[in-house]
Motif scaffolding. Structure first.
Motif: not given
Length: 136
Positions: A75-80, A84-95
């Protein structure tokens, strides 16, 4: 534990943005490093421009060692930003299951305010970003 390989184009990165290419998840850091070196020496764009790599250890939720699947969810969450670049990216562990990933996605959405969210499926040991890149 799995290892996520990310290659970055340092000339296209700036301030809070990194021009990243998510290559794949690997069983060992050594496998990820070997793939990184191959890309940096042989793949168009990565060998033509100043690129670096990083290997990020990622936990796997659940009984990963007891499953025969080589698929994981991430999972990834981000802002644009205005470029139009992806910033403030957060990432999860794997499932290893869709149910696990969906439950975690809801928790992440409640804890982090991001405009975009993705749940992606990856095959362990497969290079997801297989082509190189070029610049205009």
């Amino acid at each position: 534990m799995l290892y996520l390989l990310i290659l970055s184009d340092t000339e296209k990165s700036y301030d809070s943005y990194s021009e990243d290419f998510y290559i794949g998840f690997y069983e060992t850091a050594a496998q990820a490093a070997e793939v990184a070196e191959y890309y940096l020496n042989n793949v168009t764009g990565f060998c033509d421009f100043p690129c670096t790599y990083r290997i990020i250890p990622k936990e796997v939720a659940g009984e990963f060692e007891n499953t025969s699947s080589n698929q994981i969810l991430f999972i990834q969450g981000y802002d644009i930003n205005e470029n139009l670049d992806e910033i403030n990216i957060i990432e999860s562990q794997c499932y290893i299951t869709q149910d696990q990933a969906e439950a975690e996605l809801e928790l992440l959405k409640n804890n982090y305010k991001r405009t975009e969210w993705t749940v992606s499926s990856w095959t362990i040991g497969q290079n997801q970003w297989q082509e190189g890149f070029c610049r205009n």
